[in-house]
Design a protein around this motif. Structure first.
Motif, PDB file in Angstrom:
ATOM      1  N   LYS A   1       0.828  -1.214   0.000  1.00 20.58           N
ATOM      2  CA  LYS A   1       0.000   0.000   0.000  1.00 20.58           C
ATOM      3  C   LYS A   1       0.857   1.257   0.000  1.00 20.58           C
ATOM      4  O   LYS A   1       0.575   2.220  -0.715  1.00 20.58           O
ATOM      5  CB  LYS A   1      -0.933   0.015   1.215  1.00 20.58           C
ATOM      6  CG  LYS A   1      -2.171  -0.800   1.036  1.00 20.58           C
ATOM      7  CD  LYS A   1      -3.108  -0.583   2.211  1.00 20.58           C
ATOM      8  CE  LYS A   1      -4.380  -1.376   2.017  1.00 20.58           C
ATOM      9  NZ  LYS A   1      -5.300  -1.180   3.161  1.00 20.58           N
TER      10      LYS A   1
ATOM     11  N   GLU B   1       0.577   3.923  -2.953  1.00 22.44           N
ATOM     12  CA  GLU B   1       0.212   5.305  -2.632  1.00 22.44           C
ATOM     13  C   GLU B   1       1.333   6.272  -3.018  1.00 22.44           C
ATOM     14  O   GLU B   1       1.072   7.383  -3.482  1.00 22.44           O
ATOM     15  CB  GLU B   1      -0.136   5.435  -1.152  1.00 22.44           C
ATOM     16  CG  GLU B   1      -1.468   4.780  -0.813  1.00 22.44           C
ATOM     17  CD  GLU B   1      -1.780   4.793   0.676  1.00 22.44           C
ATOM     18  OE1 GLU B   1      -1.114   5.515   1.448  1.00 22.44           O
ATOM     19  OE2 GLU B   1      -2.721   4.069   1.069  1.00 22.44           O
ATOM     20  N   SER B   2       2.576   5.826  -2.861  1.00 24.00           N
ATOM     21  CA  SER B   2       3.705   6.669  -3.253  1.00 24.00           C
ATOM     22  C   SER B   2       3.678   6.927  -4.752  1.00 24.00           C
ATOM     23  O   SER B   2       3.926   8.048  -5.198  1.00 24.00           O
ATOM     24  CB  SER B   2       5.026   6.005  -2.858  1.00 24.00           C
ATOM     25  OG  SER B   2       5.117   5.895  -1.463  1.00 24.00           O
TER      26      SER B   2
ATOM     27  N   LEU C   1       1.020   6.936  -6.630  1.00 25.31           N
ATOM     28  CA  LEU C   1      -0.096   7.861  -6.875  1.00 25.31           C
ATOM     29  C   LEU C   1       0.303   9.302  -6.556  1.00 25.31           C
ATOM     30  O   LEU C   1      -0.033  10.215  -7.306  1.00 25.31           O
ATOM     31  CB  LEU C   1      -1.315   7.464  -6.042  1.00 25.31           C
ATOM     32  CG  LEU C   1      -2.079   6.235  -6.500  1.00 25.31           C
ATOM     33  CD1 LEU C   1      -3.179   5.881  -5.502  1.00 25.31           C
ATOM     34  CD2 LEU C   1      -2.669   6.438  -7.884  1.00 25.31           C
ATOM     35  N   HIS C   2       1.014   9.489  -5.441  1.00 19.22           N
ATOM     36  CA  HIS C   2       1.471  10.834  -5.063  1.00 19.22           C
ATOM     37  C   HIS C   2       2.359  11.442  -6.141  1.00 19.22           C
ATOM     38  O   HIS C   2       2.409  12.661  -6.281  1.00 19.22           O
ATOM     39  CB  HIS C   2       2.228  10.799  -3.727  1.00 19.22           C
ATOM     40  CG  HIS C   2       1.343  10.707  -2.532  1.00 19.22           C
ATOM     41  ND1 HIS C   2       0.962  11.809  -1.813  1.00 19.22           N
ATOM     42  CD2 HIS C   2       0.749   9.647  -1.930  1.00 19.22           C
ATOM     43  CE1 HIS C   2       0.174  11.432  -0.810  1.00 19.22           C
ATOM     44  NE2 HIS C   2       0.037  10.118  -0.868  1.00 19.22           N
TER      45      HIS C   2
ATOM     46  N   CYS D   1       4.077   9.104   2.851  1.00 22.16           N
ATOM     47  CA  CYS D   1       2.978   8.158   3.087  1.00 22.16           C
ATOM     48  C   CYS D   1       3.059   7.587   4.501  1.00 22.16           C
ATOM     49  O   CYS D   1       2.040   7.412   5.173  1.00 22.16           O
ATOM     50  CB  CYS D   1       3.008   7.024   2.065  1.00 22.16           C
ATOM     51  SG  CYS D   1       2.462   7.529   0.432  1.00 22.16           S
TER      52      CYS D   1
ATOM     53  N   LYS E   1       0.180   7.955   7.437  1.00 21.65           N
ATOM     54  CA  LYS E   1      -0.447   6.797   8.084  1.00 21.65           C
ATOM     55  C   LYS E   1      -0.300   6.859   9.601  1.00 21.65           C
ATOM     56  O   LYS E   1      -1.213   6.502  10.331  1.00 21.65           O
ATOM     57  CB  LYS E   1       0.146   5.501   7.568  1.00 21.65           C
ATOM     58  CG  LYS E   1      -0.449   4.279   8.249  1.00 21.65           C
ATOM     59  CD  LYS E   1      -0.017   2.990   7.613  1.00 21.65           C
ATOM     60  CE  LYS E   1      -0.462   1.798   8.415  1.00 21.65           C
ATOM     61  NZ  LYS E   1      -1.732   1.258   8.088  1.00 21.65           N
TER      62      LYS E   1
END
Length: 178
Positions: A19, A23-24, A26-27, A149, A153
């Protein structure tokens, strides 16, 4: 496009690491696919996930022939190493697995993830050791993306962030030394 398979035992943070990686991506504005798979036991059972990161659209989330394998334990290393494409990379948790791949067409990095995580303050951060090693070896995402990220979190848990950041940097250094 890079296809990454993360595999280990439930509770080793395999899915969480996947994840963070997705997510990284996507960033950074990249196309991303994240596909988890785990047994019904969860903790203690098998767990793996595939992450695909690309500059272009991803046509399928399947990762049958990964470019990179991150193996958190011996059984995962021996089960999935044969699937890595020729010329690919295998990052293996050398703290709890041998690193004999039986192939000479992949680069194998012996990363003592559990040992480095303990030195950082918590064995549960072994997954972040492997994320650091992955960034050093592939450069697929920027270091700051993973760390951002992580901070998102664990917002409000500075001690957890500190341990995981230390573990991440230890993984970077371990891979760079090889």
């Amino acid at each position: 496009m890079i296809k990454i398979l993360l595999a280990g035992q439930g509770g080793q943070g395999v899915l969480s690491a996947g994840k963070f990686l997705a997510e990284s991506g996507l960033h950074e504005g990249k196309e991303v696919s994240y596909l988890p798979a785990y047994g019904p036991e969860m903790r203690g059972g098998t767990a793996n996930c595939s992450v695909i990161i690309s500059e272009e659209e991803i046509s399928s989330p399947l990762c049958n022939v990964p470019d990179v394998l991150i193996a958190m334990n011996g059984p995962s290393f021996h089960k999935f190493t044969s699937r890595v494409r020729s010329g690919g990379v295998v990052l293996v948790n050398g703290s709890i697995s041998d690193c004999y791949a039986g192939r000479d067409d992949v680069r194998v990095y012996d990363i003592p993830a559990n040992d480095l995580a303990m030195e950082a303050g918590d064995v549960r951060s072994a997954n972040m050791v492997m994320m650091g090693a992955l960034c050093a070896v592939t450069g697929i995402v920027k270091e700051r993306s993973i760390l951002n990220c992580l901070r998102e979190k664990f917002v409000g848990k500075p001690a957890v962030c500190e341990v995981n950041e230390k573990a991440f940097r230890a993984g970077l250094n371990a891979a760079e030394r090889q």
